[in-house]
Design a protein around this motif. Structure first.
Motif, mmCIF file in Angstrom:
data_model
loop_
_atom_site.group_PDB
_atom_site.id
_atom_site.type_symbol
_atom_site.label_atom_id
_atom_site.label_comp_id
_atom_site.label_asym_id
_atom_site.label_seq_id
_atom_site.Cartn_x
_atom_site.Cartn_y
_atom_site.Cartn_z
ATOM 1 N N PRO A 102 -3.895 -4.094 14.004
ATOM 2 C CA PRO A 102 -4.134 -3.774 12.591
ATOM 3 C C PRO A 102 -3.134 -2.712 12.123
ATOM 4 O O PRO A 102 -2.899 -1.723 12.824
ATOM 5 C CB PRO A 102 -5.566 -3.222 12.579
ATOM 6 C CG PRO A 102 -6.134 -3.523 13.935
ATOM 7 C CD PRO A 102 -4.965 -3.558 14.866
ATOM 8 N N ARG A 103 -2.569 -2.949 10.930
ATOM 9 C CA ARG A 103 -1.620 -1.987 10.369
ATOM 10 C C ARG A 103 -1.950 -1.742 8.912
ATOM 11 O O ARG A 103 -2.489 -2.610 8.226
ATOM 12 C CB ARG A 103 -0.187 -2.500 10.485
ATOM 13 C CG ARG A 103 0.366 -2.512 11.894
ATOM 14 C CD ARG A 103 1.858 -2.729 11.886
ATOM 15 N NE ARG A 103 2.556 -1.785 11.015
ATOM 16 C CZ ARG A 103 3.842 -1.489 11.148
ATOM 17 N NH1 ARG A 103 4.567 -2.043 12.114
ATOM 18 N NH2 ARG A 103 4.410 -0.646 10.312
ATOM 19 N N THR A 104 -1.573 -0.568 8.454
ATOM 20 C CA THR A 104 -1.712 -0.235 7.041
ATOM 21 C C THR A 104 -0.331 0.054 6.487
ATOM 22 O O THR A 104 0.430 0.829 7.066
ATOM 23 C CB THR A 104 -2.619 0.985 6.837
ATOM 24 O OG1 THR A 104 -3.923 0.698 7.365
ATOM 25 C CG2 THR A 104 -2.743 1.328 5.362
ATOM 26 N N GLU A 105 0.002 -0.609 5.388
ATOM 27 C CA GLU A 105 1.288 -0.395 4.736
ATOM 28 C C GLU A 105 1.047 0.096 3.314
ATOM 29 O O GLU A 105 0.306 -0.526 2.551
ATOM 30 C CB GLU A 105 2.093 -1.705 4.711
ATOM 31 C CG GLU A 105 2.594 -2.157 6.067
ATOM 32 C CD GLU A 105 3.678 -1.257 6.615
ATOM 33 O OE1 GLU A 105 4.609 -0.886 5.864
ATOM 34 O OE2 GLU A 105 3.591 -0.902 7.813
ATOM 35 N N ARG A 106 1.664 1.219 2.984
ATOM 36 C CA ARG A 106 1.574 1.769 1.629
ATOM 37 C C ARG A 106 2.761 1.226 0.840
ATOM 38 O O ARG A 106 3.925 1.439 1.212
ATOM 39 C CB ARG A 106 1.572 3.293 1.684
ATOM 40 C CG ARG A 106 0.440 3.847 2.565
ATOM 41 C CD ARG A 106 0.593 5.335 2.798
ATOM 42 N NE ARG A 106 0.179 6.109 1.636
ATOM 43 C CZ ARG A 106 -1.076 6.505 1.376
ATOM 44 N NH1 ARG A 106 -2.052 6.174 2.233
ATOM 45 N NH2 ARG A 106 -1.371 7.201 0.317
ATOM 46 N N VAL A 107 2.456 0.544 -0.243
ATOM 47 C CA VAL A 107 3.504 -0.146 -0.998
ATOM 48 C C VAL A 107 3.314 0.096 -2.494
ATOM 49 O O VAL A 107 2.231 0.467 -2.946
ATOM 50 C CB VAL A 107 3.472 -1.666 -0.720
ATOM 51 C CG1 VAL A 107 3.771 -1.950 0.744
ATOM 52 C CG2 VAL A 107 2.121 -2.272 -1.112
ATOM 53 N N ARG A 108 4.380 -0.109 -3.237
ATOM 54 C CA ARG A 108 4.277 -0.047 -4.701
ATOM 55 C C ARG A 108 3.753 -1.374 -5.248
ATOM 56 O O ARG A 108 2.955 -1.392 -6.185
ATOM 57 C CB ARG A 108 5.653 0.247 -5.304
ATOM 58 C CG ARG A 108 6.250 1.592 -4.918
ATOM 59 C CD ARG A 108 5.376 2.749 -5.375
ATOM 60 N NE ARG A 108 6.024 4.044 -5.137
ATOM 61 C CZ ARG A 108 5.427 5.217 -5.317
ATOM 62 N NH1 ARG A 108 4.154 5.257 -5.726
ATOM 63 N NH2 ARG A 108 6.070 6.330 -5.082
ATOM 64 N N ASP A 109 4.241 -2.437 -4.678
ATOM 65 C CA ASP A 109 3.828 -3.780 -5.113
ATOM 66 C C ASP A 109 3.394 -4.543 -3.867
ATOM 67 O O ASP A 109 4.191 -4.712 -2.941
ATOM 68 C CB ASP A 109 4.992 -4.499 -5.804
ATOM 69 C CG ASP A 109 4.635 -5.906 -6.220
ATOM 70 O OD1 ASP A 109 4.640 -6.799 -5.351
ATOM 71 O OD2 ASP A 109 4.351 -6.124 -7.410
ATOM 72 N N PRO A 110 2.157 -5.009 -3.797
ATOM 73 C CA PRO A 110 1.673 -5.648 -2.571
ATOM 74 C C PRO A 110 2.439 -6.926 -2.205
ATOM 75 O O PRO A 110 2.636 -7.210 -1.023
ATOM 76 C CB PRO A 110 0.201 -5.938 -2.860
ATOM 77 C CG PRO A 110 0.069 -5.875 -4.340
ATOM 78 C CD PRO A 110 1.094 -4.901 -4.815
ATOM 79 N N ILE A 111 2.873 -7.684 -3.201
ATOM 80 C CA ILE A 111 3.588 -8.923 -2.910
ATOM 81 C C ILE A 111 4.967 -8.634 -2.333
ATOM 82 O O ILE A 111 5.328 -9.065 -1.238
ATOM 83 C CB ILE A 111 3.688 -9.797 -4.175
ATOM 84 C CG1 ILE A 111 2.288 -10.203 -4.644
ATOM 85 C CG2 ILE A 111 4.559 -11.027 -3.915
ATOM 86 C CD1 ILE A 111 2.247 -10.862 -6.015
#
Length: 396
Positions: free
Chosen positions: A336-345
């Motif tokens: 499991p990973r968590t990615e912080r993004v501006r736009d999920p796509i």
């Protein structure tokens, strides 16, 4: 006029100057009792036919159709065929064959109802695109699930021809592909059935076949194979994904070696992500098999990328726990990973691009789900850009 009925064939000899269907109907009814998939009218002995006589075939077509069977007219001389085509129903709907043997081969492929075995579940793999890879995936999904595999050749008939028209070369090539596909399934020890369906559209035909079979899922490739081999165009595939009311996996970007194992898979935690994780766990194999589940935390551009997001972070933690719970049923590791993004796509697509994944599996539910747009767009973009092999998993 001489009318002879034997086995699956009504043979006509002489001239047809008027509608003689009433004289043929009793014989046709008897033949249909023993040959419910259809009968043949052998016209090799006809010497003449008038426009009025051609109405015989129009009435024959109406009768056979009402009995859910088929009729094929064989060995009608070209000059007599032109006269027959003066009747609209004959011109538009009556299947023709060059010989009785050709007609009989076509009828032998017809099923009144698709045969199904005793397994609790049934999976369908249409012989289109990179069908060997689709069969490989269908087998992986079926193993250990009390499931049987159904292979179906979808013969696309041009709308300029009646749907029952024999296509000898196409039928022979399709049967050869079905035999090869059946041998691939048998290597896994799974029960396997083969079918042939004549369709106007692969997507509509596949949906109708799954309904008739009462199957549980389908796996279809949208890749283009060799010139002339059957395939589903991308617009048709999208139609299939939107219209199917059963689980369907559309795959693209498969390897040349259809049985090459998948060891590294990635699943975005959007849409039907939990089902996609199960799917990925079944598809990966090997001692280093790993499924990476990515929870995407969208950070507004007005905030720093590392801004505290308590609710999202708690949801990411719950997602990780659920992914690990699902993986316990399979001999697979989940990361499991968590990615912080501006736009999920865009963020997920960049994540896939920067990692060496073999496969991406995206689960998409109905339009009423809150993140439908995100899941659908990710799946569609991956299918088109193909940073790795992709499964667009449509879940009900």
């Amino acid at each position: 006029m001489i009318i002879e009925a034997r086995e699956d064939t009504i043979t006509l000899r002489g001239e047809i100057k008027s509608n003689i269907w009433p004289a043929i109907q009793a014989a046709a009814a008897l033949l249909l009792e023993k040959h419910p998939t259809g009968i043949i009218i052998d016209c090799s002995g006809l010497t003449n036919i008038t426009a009025k006589g051609a109405e015989t075939f129009a009435d024959a077509l109406g009768y056979i159709t009402s009995h859910n069977a088929r009729i094929i007219v064989a060995s009608l001389a070209p000059e007599l065929l032109e006269i027959g085509k003066s009747v609209p129903a004959v011109r538009a709907q009556l299947p023709m064959a060059s010989t009785v043997e050709e007609a009989r081969r076509a009828l032998s492929l017809v099923e009144v109802a698709p045969q199904r075995g005793k397994a609790r579940l049934a999976g369908v793999a249409p012989i289109v695109g990179n069908w060997r890879r689709a069969v490989y995936f269908a087998d992986k999904l079926a193993v250990g699930e009390n499931c049987e595999i159904h292979l179906v050749d979808l013969i696309k008939v041009p709308r300029t021809l009646p749907v029952g028209t024999p296509m000898p070369e196409r039928e022979a090539a399709g049967l050869a592909r079905l035999e090869e596909a059946k041998s691939l399934v048998r290597e896994t020890g799974l029960k396997c059935f083969t079918h042939v369906e004549r369709v106007r559209s692969e997507s509509v035909g596949l949906v109708e076949f799954v309904h008739r079979l009462e199957a549980d899922f389908a796996v279809a490739s949208i890749e283009r194979g060799k010139m002339g081999e059957p395939h589903i165009e991308e617009p048709e595939a999208m139609m299939l994904l939107e219209e199917a009311d059963f689980e369907v996996s559309v795959i693209n970007g498969g390897p040349t070696e259809a049985n090459r194992p998948v060891t590294q898979a990635v699943v975005p935690a959007v849409g039907a992500w939990d089902h996609a994780v199960e799917h990925a766990c079944k598809l990966v194999s090997g001692p280093n098999a790993l499924v990476t589940v990515v929870y995407l935390i969208a950070i507004p551009r007005t905030q720093p990328i590392d801004a505290a997001m308590p609710d999202a972070e708690a949801a990411a933690s719950d997602c990780a726990k659920e992914a690990l719970r699902i993986a316990k049923r399979y001999p697979v590791k989940v990361n499991p990973r968590t990615e912080r993004v501006r736009d999920p796509i865009r963020g997920f697509l960049r994540f896939v691009d920067s990692n060496a994944f073999d496969l991406a599996v995206v689960g998409v539910k109905g339009e009423t789900t809150s993140d439908y747009h995100i899941a659908h767009t990710i799946a569609t973009e991956l299918l088109q850009e193909l940073p790795c092999e992709t499964v667009f998993l449509r879940v009900q």
